[in-house]
Design a protein around this motif. Structure first.
Motif, PDB file in Angstrom:
ATOM      1  N   SER A   2       0.830  -1.199   0.000  1.00 54.10           N
ATOM      2  CA  SER A   2       0.000   0.000   0.000  1.00 54.10           C
ATOM      3  C   SER A   2       0.862   1.244   0.000  1.00 54.10           C
ATOM      4  O   SER A   2       1.825   1.344   0.762  1.00 54.10           O
ATOM      5  CB  SER A   2      -0.889   0.045   1.248  1.00 54.10           C
ATOM      6  OG  SER A   2      -1.824  -0.990   1.219  1.00 54.10           O
ATOM      7  N   ARG A   4       1.455   4.826   1.152  1.00 58.43           N
ATOM      8  CA  ARG A   4       1.031   5.559   2.344  1.00 58.43           C
ATOM      9  C   ARG A   4       0.980   7.051   2.047  1.00 58.43           C
ATOM     10  O   ARG A   4       1.775   7.577   1.261  1.00 58.43           O
ATOM     11  CB  ARG A   4       2.002   5.279   3.492  1.00 58.43           C
ATOM     12  CG  ARG A   4       2.057   3.799   3.845  1.00 58.43           C
ATOM     13  CD  ARG A   4       3.246   3.477   4.670  1.00 58.43           C
ATOM     14  NE  ARG A   4       4.451   3.845   3.928  1.00 58.43           N
ATOM     15  CZ  ARG A   4       5.663   3.402   4.200  1.00 58.43           C
ATOM     16  NH1 ARG A   4       5.842   2.591   5.202  1.00 58.43           N
ATOM     17  NH2 ARG A   4       6.695   3.779   3.483  1.00 58.43           N
ATOM     18  N   TRP A   5       0.062   7.737   2.702  1.00 59.53           N
ATOM     19  CA  TRP A   5      -0.076   9.186   2.533  1.00 59.53           C
ATOM     20  C   TRP A   5       1.246   9.894   2.803  1.00 59.53           C
ATOM     21  O   TRP A   5       1.646  10.805   2.093  1.00 59.53           O
ATOM     22  CB  TRP A   5      -1.177   9.687   3.467  1.00 59.53           C
ATOM     23  CG  TRP A   5      -1.367  11.167   3.421  1.00 59.53           C
ATOM     24  CD1 TRP A   5      -0.928  12.086   4.326  1.00 59.53           C
ATOM     25  CD2 TRP A   5      -2.037  11.905   2.399  1.00 59.53           C
ATOM     26  NE1 TRP A   5      -1.296  13.345   3.932  1.00 59.53           N
ATOM     27  CE2 TRP A   5      -1.975  13.258   2.743  1.00 59.53           C
ATOM     28  CE3 TRP A   5      -2.677  11.544   1.216  1.00 59.53           C
ATOM     29  CZ2 TRP A   5      -2.534  14.269   1.967  1.00 59.53           C
ATOM     30  CZ3 TRP A   5      -3.237  12.545   0.445  1.00 59.53           C
ATOM     31  CH2 TRP A   5      -3.159  13.882   0.812  1.00 59.53           C
ATOM     32  N   ASP A   7       4.105   8.991   2.124  1.00 65.22           N
ATOM     33  CA  ASP A   7       5.073   8.772   1.044  1.00 65.22           C
ATOM     34  C   ASP A   7       5.023   9.874  -0.016  1.00 65.22           C
ATOM     35  O   ASP A   7       5.905   9.954  -0.865  1.00 65.22           O
ATOM     36  CB  ASP A   7       4.816   7.427   0.350  1.00 65.22           C
ATOM     37  CG  ASP A   7       5.046   6.240   1.269  1.00 65.22           C
ATOM     38  OD1 ASP A   7       5.668   6.410   2.339  1.00 65.22           O
ATOM     39  OD2 ASP A   7       4.603   5.139   0.909  1.00 65.22           O
ATOM     40  N   TRP A  60      -1.570   8.687  -4.833  1.00 62.20           N
ATOM     41  CA  TRP A  60      -2.297   8.095  -3.715  1.00 62.20           C
ATOM     42  C   TRP A  60      -3.784   8.215  -3.976  1.00 62.20           C
ATOM     43  O   TRP A  60      -4.219   9.234  -4.510  1.00 62.20           O
ATOM     44  CB  TRP A  60      -1.916   8.812  -2.423  1.00 62.20           C
ATOM     45  CG  TRP A  60      -2.504   8.194  -1.200  1.00 62.20           C
ATOM     46  CD1 TRP A  60      -1.956   7.196  -0.457  1.00 62.20           C
ATOM     47  CD2 TRP A  60      -3.745   8.528  -0.598  1.00 62.20           C
ATOM     48  NE1 TRP A  60      -2.792   6.884   0.578  1.00 62.20           N
ATOM     49  CE2 TRP A  60      -3.908   7.695   0.515  1.00 62.20           C
ATOM     50  CE3 TRP A  60      -4.756   9.432  -0.879  1.00 62.20           C
ATOM     51  CZ2 TRP A  60      -5.015   7.734   1.343  1.00 62.20           C
ATOM     52  CZ3 TRP A  60      -5.871   9.479  -0.066  1.00 62.20           C
ATOM     53  CH2 TRP A  60      -5.982   8.637   1.030  1.00 62.20           C
TER      54      TRP A  60
END
Length: 125
Positions: A2, A4-5, A7, A60
Motif C-alpha cells: 500500500s 502511504r499518505w 510517502d 495516492w
C-alpha cells in the motif's frame, strides 16, 4: 504494498526516495526466504549500486506490486532487476531498473564469495 499518505511529496505523488524504500522492503522479504539469509558472522550483503528508471508517478491511493528477478549472478554479487507496477494492472509500470548487491567479508570489507544458499535461491528464480 500500500502506498502511504506520508510517502507523498509536495506534488502529491510518491517521492522518488520512497521507491528505494519499496525496493528495499521487497528485497528484505526475499532475503528472509533464503536459508541463513546470506549473512553470518563472516559475510553480509551491501548495496553497491542502484539504478532506477522512473517511468510515471505513483499517486495516492494506490496498491503497487514489486517484481524482483535475477539480472546477473556473479562470483560475489547478484544484480537484482526490479519493476514497480500497479498491483491490479501490471502493464502500468512506475519504475524499473536494478540493484547490485555484493557480499563482503565483515573482517576486511572486501568482496567475498556469494553464499551457496543465495546462489541456489537465485537459480530458482
Amino acid at each position: 504494498m500500500s502506498v502511504r499518505w506520508r510517502d507523498l511529496d509536495a506534488f502529491n505523488h510518491v517521492n522518488n526516495s520512497k521507491y528505494l524504500s519499496y525496493l528495499e522492503e521487497a528485497r528484505l522479504h526475499w532475503m528472509l526466504s533464503v536459508p541463513g539469509q546470506g549473512l553470518d558472522e563472516h559475510v553480509a550483503p551491501v548495496v553497491a549500486a542502484a539504478n532506477l528508471n522512473y517511468r510515471r508517478p505513483i499517486e495516492w491511493p494506490a496498491q503497487v506490486a514489486i517484481e524482483l528477478f535475477v539480472d546477473r549472478l556473479g562470483n560475489s554479487s547478484v544484480s537484482i532487476g526490479h519493476r514497480i507496477v500497479d498491483a491490479a494492472d501490471d502493464s502500468v509500470l512506475y519504475c524499473d531498473g536494478n540493484v547490485v548487491m555484493v557480499w563482503i567479508d565483515r573482517g576486511n570489507g572486501r568482496a567475498a564469495p556469494l553464499p551457496e544458499a543465495v546462489r541456489e535461491a537465485c537459480s530458482q528464480h
